[in-house]
Each structure stands twice: as structure tokens, then as C-alpha cells.
Design a protein around this motif. Structure first.
Motif, PDB file in Angstrom:
ATOM      1  N   LEU A 299     -53.281 -22.409   4.616  1.00 16.73           N
ATOM      2  CA  LEU A 299     -53.044 -23.970   5.183  1.00 16.73           C
ATOM      3  C   LEU A 299     -51.623 -23.811   5.755  1.00 16.73           C
ATOM      4  CD1 LEU A 299     -54.306 -26.048   1.975  1.00 16.73           C
ATOM      5  CD2 LEU A 299     -54.969 -26.240   4.195  1.00 16.73           C
ATOM      6  N   SER A 300     -50.657 -22.915   5.268  1.00 14.25           N
ATOM      7  CA  SER A 300     -49.395 -22.865   5.988  1.00 14.25           C
ATOM      8  C   SER A 300     -49.698 -21.995   7.305  1.00 14.25           C
ATOM      9  CB  SER A 300     -48.340 -22.294   5.274  1.00 14.25           C
ATOM     10  OG  SER A 300     -48.709 -20.660   4.768  1.00 14.25           O
TER      11      SER A 300
ATOM     12  N   SER B 261     -59.953 -22.171  10.843  1.00 14.61           N
ATOM     13  CA  SER B 261     -59.757 -22.672   9.605  1.00 14.61           C
ATOM     14  C   SER B 261     -61.273 -23.028   9.103  1.00 14.61           C
ATOM     15  CB  SER B 261     -58.809 -23.993   9.488  1.00 14.61           C
ATOM     16  OG  SER B 261     -59.382 -24.955  10.157  1.00 14.61           O
TER      17      SER B 261
ATOM     18  N   ALA C  66     -52.059 -30.481   4.434  1.00 14.57           N
ATOM     19  CA  ALA C  66     -52.258 -29.341   3.793  1.00 14.57           C
ATOM     20  C   ALA C  66     -52.122 -29.447   2.163  1.00 14.57           C
ATOM     21  CB  ALA C  66     -51.175 -28.272   4.308  1.00 14.57           C
TER      22      ALA C  66
ATOM     23  N   MET D 117     -50.363 -24.937   9.842  1.00 17.08           N
ATOM     24  CA  MET D 117     -49.375 -25.421  10.101  1.00 17.08           C
ATOM     25  C   MET D 117     -48.469 -24.582  11.197  1.00 17.08           C
ATOM     26  SD  MET D 117     -47.466 -26.447   6.534  1.00 17.08           S
ATOM     27  CE  MET D 117     -45.927 -27.150   6.953  1.00 17.08           C
TER      28      MET D 117
ATOM     29  N   THR E 188     -48.912 -32.202   9.123  1.00 14.36           N
ATOM     30  CA  THR E 188     -49.662 -31.158   8.700  1.00 14.36           C
ATOM     31  C   THR E 188     -49.324 -30.787   7.428  1.00 14.36           C
ATOM     32  OG1 THR E 188     -47.889 -29.707   9.805  1.00 14.36           O
ATOM     33  CG2 THR E 188     -49.783 -30.341  11.129  1.00 14.36           C
TER      34      THR E 188
END
Lengths: 531, 50, 384
Positions: free
Chosen positions: A371-372, A331, C64, A375, C60
Motif C-alpha cells: 500500500l505504501s 496492485s 491505504a 502511494m 492515498t
């Protein structure tokens, strides 16, 4: 730097062949680029059609349209056609067209090999399509029901269509490795005098990194599927526990290719963005050096985090911790790239033609997908997400904006250069909005499906998943059909339209805009001097 | 397949040489993909027991 | 960095399913309806570790969401104010400012801060998930994936449960989420799952337990769970395993330790009765074997070869009129007991003699095969 000295008259016009010979025997980077792009467009529709069938089947619970094996076959083919047939050739098409024009080279470094690397593709595509249709002929064996990951032992059970697929992958691999070699040689040896690596256009940088990635990882995939072939027919047991092998080894080999492949798909589009955003913001790219650095970092880290696709196979704690942290760290460079793009827009004087609209959509949606991705990188949580529809939503959010929209942006941006005509801006904007809205309706609800417990790659599902699947399928119809508009716009632009100037966009910078629109058959036969 | 003569022989040699180096790299990765990655995979280790 | 941490601190106290809609502009639209009937987030966890995983997931996701809002904020501000149509002049020296020169350090450091926060929290949970307890009184359940059903062996109790999906006419709304025999587990006891597979890859996934692990033929992988509430938890196979991947539900029935003990006793009694029946030195009549065989065939063989015996060629050959089934009995017995390598036909030798005899008899006489052959358990014994 060696410069080319040649007779100016000889290079022009006299050796432009006509008819089918022009295309079959072409060694001209522009013609081969066009071929690549047309091939990719064809495959985009083929892969899109299979995706539409998948979504139609999932429109309602129950098995209406496709029997389970055909469904799995389509799932497999959709992925392979889109990745190897549509996105990679389209990116190679852009590279062929633009790289020589951008670096002031007369052509690619190895024009004959350029011809070969394109003309392997139709053969490979034929094999790929045969792998899909062969089971429908008598004695054709069973359909490929493994998904594009081809995990054994399931892929050992499949009939002869798997062999077609393995050879198709070999051919596709050879084609892209040859194309990559050509691009690297062109970029390293053919730049115009005065253009250094650190001053060459960003699109060239992204392709340089992409090409190196391809050379590093595609052979590993070829090795993996070759072992699969041997397991299937020659009695070896690389992937068979009963014979001392390990089914998980294939997953490691596959994802050692598969993860860098994501960046292979992504980086050329990042390159396109690095031209589109400055052009329509009317100010230079923010952070050229940090873009290059971020890209090299992404490529490096991307090579060593492959096992985050296999958190559930039972690795040791140390291994999963390493892969988790490595993946999360990606990231950083990706975040820096996104930041640079936003900073390029910041305090610019923006206008919003279609390429810029796509660029903005990419920044927003790719951030979301990224961003996912963070996760998903978190191992404990991935115990839940893994192989659910959440993953499907995630990688479509990364690959559609990240790769495909970037290519759309590139096509709209350079179409005036290629054809000499401006595309119809109104239609372009309509295409953008239907495409992006359709995309979001299709894939956003899939996050919920995955979290609620719907696994991916299932042909039939419980009633509790109906609502979001209906929304998703409706979105898919809008999204899929919107591409017909793209086809119409492209054909219309090729056939005519407002005459494009040399510098088709007010803010466009770079050597390619010094040439006529459309450019002559041979360009930069005398290398430009870079100040 | 006529190619306009825009490359000097020196440049052409240079290009072909680099292409072979890169091609050799690809073949190297192909050939070593089996033993090397098997070994690395064992080092990465699994908690799976045979 | 500190701002981010504060955010995380604040957010982590209000971990609610509804905050998912934070990401979901589209989701908001449907939110009310969905929360009631259709899941938009993980179901409520049924184990402490699952709860921690759930918390990590929410954390998270919230990070996010915040980052996404920041990016969206900057982009939309810029889109609105920095337009040519508003007469904004491009700042050609923006990248040469102090910010332009140092942002390549500032941005990665900020992202690194967020990354470390996430990784730090995740690492602690990860250790718990991965370290399978090595206690004396742990309940071992061996989970074997088959194409396309699950086998659960309670290693401590010598009980085996075969779990298959229930066809739509019998399961109604729970179609593809319901099985004939559930995986019954006690609350308050640590359970170790040992995953393996008989044929291809499968993956065991029950969201409430937050357990997902691949079943790999020839290898055993481990996970564990400790249920903290009673209830029925439904999951599905999560690794593409061929034609009927969609028909591999897993249903966990979580019961109190007392109920579990009673269930174990029941299962043992049933097993003893079945063993007695199979080993009874008795010659079975055609009708008895056909009746038994029909039930057994339809549960164990019907998924592939179909209840009609027509199969799904070419993957699953028809048995009606097939050369194998109408040919010599020995070859027929052999393929049933040993399976056929390189195909989806697996060995069924783990069935007892009576069961195999019944299935083979049924196959040889059903669907107009009418061979008239009656295969006795003693014949099966011989063939093994």
C-alpha cells in the motif's frame, strides 16, 4: 512425456562421493541446494553486519563511527550482498532442493551446469568483497560511494573498486542466468508423467516465472554495467553528456533490470507461501488458476513500469502518466494474490507453527508495504517521497516480509524434510517474535523520517531527525541479533532433534512429503505416476 | 563429476536443446540491450533539453 | 466502488496531519510528542500546487489505511475463529463455492475501482505540476548542483548566489539544514527553476515547495512554484552525490515582492563592487591575497581538500606539501581553472581573476607550503 527407465539398483548409494569432492564436484540437486542455502546464510550475516554498522552510525546525529565514503560503501554493499548474495541464492537453494522432489524428477535437468552455477557464486562473492576492501590497500583508489544503483557520473569518478564490482555483477548475472535456464528446462522437460503445467505445485510455477524474468532482465543489467566499464576506461561516452551520451540512459537500463528484480526476489517466497498456508490451514490453496494468472500479470506489467524509480529525472508528461498508471495497476494482481492467501486461511483449521507465523506476518506486512507502494506510484506525491527515508521504509517492508520472511518460512517448513529432524518449535517461535518485532521497530519510524524531510543515504543528519533514528537503530540491533538465533536453530536441527516423519506436517501435501525425511541421496529414480 | 544415468539420450538432447535456446535468448537480450533500449528511451522521450 | 468513493469523499474533507497515526500503531505511542517537535508528516505547504500534492498524499494514505484495516480485519477474524484449537473443521469446498469461482473477477474489479480513483485524482494534479507556465514575468532561477554546494543564478537579474552548508559550530541546532547564502524568492510570483549539474547527479528538494527534480550534468530539467506565504523553508539534496551528500542543504527564504526587489538591488551593488575590485589595475600584496585567499579557500575548497590542507586521500588529495601546489605556478593555475577530468576536481574558471589569484596564492603559502609565490590577477588572466 518421456519417462526415465533405469536400473533401480544403480541409482542408489554407490556413487555418493565423500569428503570435499562430494561438495566441489557435486551434481546432486540436494547437495547443491544445501550449498546455495549455506552460501546465502553466510552472506545474510555479512550483509546484516553492514546494515548494523549503518544503523549504528545513524544512531546519533554527527559522524561517529564511519567516514562518509565508508558509510556510502557500506550502503552499496549491504544492498548488493543482500540481493545477489543472500536472497537470490537462498531462493535458488530452495528451488534446487524442492523442485525435483516436487515434480517427481530424479535431479535437475542439467546437473553439471547446476554445479557451475553454484560455484561461480563464491568467486563472485570474493569479487564483491574485494570491491569493498580494495580501497583500504595502498593504491586502491576511492571507495564505492554510489549506492547499489551505481548511477553515473558518480560511478565514473570511483576508483578501481568499481571495476571489481562490475565484474562481480557479471559473474553473479552469469550464475543466475545459468541457474534459471536449468530450472526452466527441469520444469518443462522433467515433470513426472501425468503432471501438467496447471497441476504442478505453485512453488514450481513461481520459479518458472522468476527464471524467465531473470533471463530477460539480467543481461540488460550486464549490458548496462559493461557500458559503464567502457565509459570508465575506454573513452566511450554512453552516459556522458559532454560526449553526446546521457546519464539517464543508465538509470533506464538499471531499472529495466531493477524493477523486475523486485519480483524475482518476491515470487519464490510467494511460492513458499502457497505451500505453507494451505498446509497449516489444512485446506487446498484458494484459486490456483488465479494465482498463476496473477503471477503472469505481475511479471508482464512489472517488466514495463521500470521508470517509476526515476520520476524526478524529467520525463515527459505522457511518459510519467503511463508509468504511474501502469504501476498503480500492479496492485490488481498483487491484491489478488493477497486475497487468495487470506481466502486460503478463511474457514481453514489453522495451527500456528513457525512457518505459518511467518506466513501470517508476511500477509499483513507485505500488504502494508504494497500500500505504501501505491502511494509512491502516484507521481505528484512521489515528488515528495522520492529518495527520502520513506522509500527506504517502503522497500524494506516489501522485501523483508515479501522475500526474506518467505524464505524463512520455507526453511522452517522444509527443514524437517532436509535434515530428518524437527526444529525446536519454542526457539522457532521466539525467533519469529524477536525478528518481526525488531523489524517493525526498525523500519516503521523511517516512514516518519522520510515524510519529515530526511533524505536517504546520508551519513549525518540534523537534530530534528534524532528521535526516530534512535528508535530505528535500537530496533535494528534487536532485529540483527535475532538472526543469531536462526543460526543456532538451524545448526541444532542439523545436529539432531525429534525424528521427523515423512509427512512432517499434518496438512502438508505434495510429492516431496511422500519421500523419507531426510530423503535418500537420489530420489524419484523411478518417476511417480500422477493420477 | 559422475552423474547417475537417469536421463535417456533423447531426454538429454531435449534438455540441452532447450537450454541452448534459453541461453541464446539471454545473449540476445545482452547484445540488444544497448541499441534497443537507447532507441526506446528516446521514444519515451524526456523533456530535458540538451 | 461506491463505498470506497464515499469513504474518500468523507475523508478528503478532514485532511489533517494527525490522521497519519491511523496507519501508525507504533506512531500513536509517540504522536503527542512528535507533533510538537519532530515532523511525522510533510511540513505545511507554501505553494498552492504543493497543497494539492499534500492533499493527494493524504488521500492515498487514507485509502491505504482503510484497505489495510480491511485486510487486518479479515485476517484477524480468521486467525481467531478458524483455528484448529477452537475445534474448527476446515471447509474443504470453500474454493468450489460461487465465491471461489468468481472472486478472481470480483477482487480485481474492486481493486481497479480504488486504483482509478487514485489515478484520476493524481492525474489532475500531475498536469499542474508538470506544465511549467510560460508567462512573461516568470522569475527564472537556474539551480546548479555542485559537489557539494548549490549555485542559484537569477537569470532575469544577473545575480549569482553560492549556497554552502554552515559548519556545526556556527549553525548549532540547524546544522545540515542551514546555509551561508539563502535562496531568496518572492511570494506571489511564478518561479521557474531550471535544474542542472556541474558534475554528478543531485536533486533539489524543498518539502514546502513540493519540488523535487534531479540535476543532471549536460541536461536542464524544469520545475516551477508559486509561493503563497513568507517564511524560511529548508530542504536537502536528495540524490546521492558522493562523499558529502549529507552536506547540501537548501534554504529558501520567501519574502514579499518589495523585500525581494530590495534584496536584488543589494546583491547587484555587491556584485558591482566586487567586479570593480577585481578589475582594478592593482598589484596586490601577499598579505591581502592571503587574507582573501583564506576565506575563499575555506568556503570553496575546504569541503574536499579540508581546511587543514590535508585532504581526504585518496579521493581528495592533500594540498599540504603536494607536488602540484609546490610545483610550477602554470600547472597549478591550470588545474584550478580547468579542473581535472574523471575526478571530483571541477573547473573553477567561473571565479574572477582576483579570486583565483587569492586562492592559488593562499594554497602555495599556507600549511608550511611557504613557497613565497605571489600570484597576481594579471597572471590568472594570462593563464586562462
Amino acid at each position: 512425456m518421456t519417462t526415465t527407465t533405469l536400473n533401480h539398483d544403480e541409482a542408489h548409494h554407490h556413487d555418493m562421493p565423500t569428503g570435499w569432492r562430494r561438495w566441489l564436484f557435486s551434481t546432486n540437486h540436494k547437495d547443491i541446494g544445501t550449498l546455495y542455502l549455506l552460501f546465502a546464510l553466510t552472506m545474510l550475516f555479512l550483509g546484516g553486519a553492514s546494515a548494523m554498522l549503518i544503523r549504528l552510525e545513524l544512531f546519533q546525529p554527527g559522524i561517529q563511527l564511519l567516514d562518509p565514503d565508508l558509510y556510502n560503501n557500506l550502503v552499496t554493499n549491504h544492498a548488493l550482498i543482500m540481493i545477489f548474495g543472500a536472497v537470490m541464492p537462498a531462493a535458488a537453494g530452495l528451488a534446487n532442493w524442492m523442485i525435483p522432489m516436487m515434480i517427481g524428477a530424479p535431479d535437475m535437468a542439467l546437473p553439471r551446469m547446476n554445479n557451475l552455477s553454484f560455484w561461480i557464486l563464491p568467486a563472485a562473492a570474493t569479487m564483491l568483497i574485494l570491491s569493498f576492501v580494495v580501497p583500504f590497500f595502498p593504491g586502491g583508489g576511492t571507495q564505492i560511494n554510489t549506492g547499489w544503483t551505481l548511477y553515473p557520473p558518480l560511478s565514473v569518478q570511483v576508483g578501481m573498486s568499481m571495476d571489481f564490482l562490475i565484474f562481480a555483477i557479471h559473474l553473479l548475472g552469469i550464475s543466475s542466468v545459468l541457474a534459471s535456464i536449468n530450472i526452466i528446462v527441469t520444469l518443462l522437460n522433467m515433470r513426472a508423467p501425468g503432471m501438467t503445467l496447471m497441476t504442478m505445485p505453485m512453488f514450481c510455477w513461481t520459479w518458472l516465472v522468476t527464471a524467465f524474468l531473470l533471463i530477460l532482465v539480467v543481461p540488460v543489467l550486464a549490458g548496462g554495467v559493461t557500458m559503464l566499464l567502457f565509459d570508465r576506461h575506454f573513452g566511450t561516452s554512453f552516459f556522458d553528456a559532454a560526449g553526446g551520451g546521457d546519464p539517464v540512459l543508465f538509470q533506464h537500463l538499471f531499472w529495466f533490470f531493477g524493477h523486475p528484480e523486485v519480483y524475482i526476489l518476491l515470487l519464490p517466497s510467494i511460492g513458499v507461501l502457497s505451500h505453507v498456508i494451505p498446509a497449516f490451514s489444512r485446506k487446498p490453496l484458494f484459486g490456483y488458476k488465479s494465482m498463476v494468472g496473477a503471477m503472469l500479470t505481475v511479471a508482464t506489467i512489472g517488466m514495463v513500469v521500470w521508470a517509476h524509480h526515476q520520476y524526478t529525472v524529467g520525463m515527459s508528461l505522457g511518459a510519467v502518466t503511463y508509468f504511474m498508471i501502469g504501476t498503480i495497476l500492479i496492485s490488481i494482481p498483487v491484491g489478488l494474490m493477497i486475497f487468495n492467501f487470506i481466502a486460503t486461511m478463511w474457514r481453514g483449521a489453522m495451527t500456528f507453527e513457525t512457518p505459518m507465523l511467518f506466513a501470517v506476518a508476511i500477509i499483513l506486512m507485505f500488504t502494508f508495504g504494497g500500500l505504501s507502494g501505491v502511494m509512491l506510484a502516484v507521481v505528484p506525491a512521489d515528488m515528495q517521497y522520492h529518495d527520502s527515508m520513506f522509500v527506504v521504509a517502503h522497500f524494506h517492508y516489501v522485501l523483508m516480509p515479501g522475500a526474506v520472511f518467505g524464505l524463512f518460512a520455507g526453511v522452517f517448513y522444509w527443514l524437517p524434510k532436509w535434515t530428518g529432524h524437527m526444529y525446536d518449535e519454542t526457539l522457532g517461535k521466539i525467533f519469529f517474535w524477536t525478528n518481526v518485532i525488531g523489524f517493525n521497530i526498525t523500519f516503521f519510524p523511517q516512514h516518519f523520517l522520510g515524510l519529515a524531510g530526511m533524505p536517504r543515504r546520508i551519513v549525518d543528519y540534523n537534530m530534528m531527525f534524532t528521535e526516530f533514528n534512535v528508535i530505528s537503530s535500537v530496533g535494528a540491533i534487536i532485529f540483527g541479533l535475532s538472526h543469531l538465533l536462526l543460526l543456532y536453530i538451524v545448526i541444532k536441527t542439523i545436529r539432531g532433534g525429534k525424528k521427523a516423519e515423512s509427512r512432517a506436517w499434518e496438512g502438508a501435501k505434495g510429492l516431496e512429503w511422500e519421500l523419507d525425511s531426510p530423503p535418500a541421496f537420489h530420489t524419484w529414480t523411478v518417476a511417480p505416476q500422477i493420477k | 563429476m559422475r552423474i547417475p544415468k537417469y536421463q535417456t539420450p533423447e531426454l538429454r538432447n531435449k534438455n540441452v536443446r532447450l537450454a541452448w535456446v534459453l541461453g541464446g535468448m539471454a545473449i540476445f537480450f545482452l547484445v540488444t540491450s544497448f541499441p534497443f533500449w537507447t532507441g526506446l528511451f528516446r521514444i519515451v522521450g524526456t523533456q530535458a533539453m540538451p | 466502488m461506491s463505498v470506497t468513493e464515499q469513504l474518500i469523499q468523507n475523508q478528503s474533507y478532514k485532511l489533517k496531519a494527525t490522521s497519519l497515526t491511523g496507519i501508525a500503531v507504533a506512531g500513536l505511542f509517540f504522536a503527542d510528542k512528535c507533533k510538537a517537535e519532530y515532523g511525522i508528516n510533510f511540513p505545511p505547504p507554501a505553494a498552492d500546487v504543493a497543497q494539492e500534492i499534500y492533499n493527494i498524499h493524504m488521500l492515498t494514505m487514507q485509502i491505504a489505511t482503510v484497505l489495510l484495516l480491511i485486510v487486518f480485519g479479515f485476517v484477524f477474524y480468521s486467525l481467531y475463529y478458524h483455528r484448529k484449537s477452537r475445534g474448527f473443521e476446515a471447509d474443504q469446498n470453500f474454493h468450489n463455492s460461487w465465491f471461489g469461482n468468481w472472486s478472481w473477477v470480483v477482487v480485481p474489479v474492486m481493486v481497479l475501482g480504488v486504483d482509478l480513483t487514485i489515478a484520476g485524482k493524481a492525474d489532475a494534479v500531475l498536469k499542474k505540476v508538470w506544465d511549467v507556465p510560460k508567462e512573461e514575468n516568470i522569475l527564472d532561477v537556474k539551480v546548479t548542483g555542485h559537489q557539494w554546494w548549490w549555485e542559484f543564478d537569477y537569470l532575469d537579474h544577473d545575480i549569482k548566489v553560492e549556497s554552502r552548508y554552515v559548519p556545526e559550530k556556527d549553525s548549532g541546532d540547524l546544522y545540515l539544514r542551514e546555509v551561508d547564502n539563502r535562496l531568496v524568492l518572492p511570494t506571489g510570483q511564478k518561479i521557474r527553476f531550471l535544474h542542472t549539474s556541474a558534475d554528478v547527479l543531485h536533486a533539489f528538494w524543498v518539502p514546502e515547495l513540493a519540488v523535487k527534480k534531479d540535476a543532471i550534468p549536460g541536461y536542464v530539467t524544469e520545475t516551477w512554484a508559486e509561493l503563497n506565504r513568507e517564511g524560511v523553508f529548508r530542504g536537502q539534496c536528495a540524490e546521492l552525490c558522493g562523499t558529502w551528500h549529507s552536506r547540501m542543504p537548501i534554504v529558501v527564504e520567501s519574502v514579499s515582492p518589495q523585500q525581494f526587489a530590495a534584496w536584488v538591488d543589494d546583491q547587484k551593488a555587491i556584485k558591482v563592487a566586487a567586479a570593480a575590485e577585481a578589475s582594478a589595475d592593482k598589484t596586490w600584496s601577499m598579505d591581502e591575497l592571503m587574507a582573501k585567499g583564506k576565506t575563499l579557500y575555506e568556503t570553496k575548497c575546504g569541503a574536499c581538500h579540508q581546511v587543514t590542507g590535508l585532504g581526504l586521500p585518496p579521493a581528495f588529495p592533500a594540498l599540504k606539501g603536494s607536488a602540484m601546489v609546490t610545483g610550477p605556478i602554470e600547472a597549478h593555475l591550470e588545474i584550478v581553472i580547468k579542473g581535472k577530468e574523471g575526478t571530483a576536481m571541477q573547473p573553477w574558471g567561473s571565479l574572477n581573476d582576483l579570486e583565483i589569484a587569492a586562492i592559488v596564492t593562499y594554497e602555495r603559502n599556507a600549511w608550511d607550503n611557504n613557497s613565497g609565490d605571489v600570484v597576481q590577477p594579471s597572471d590568472v588572466k594570462q593563464a586562462r
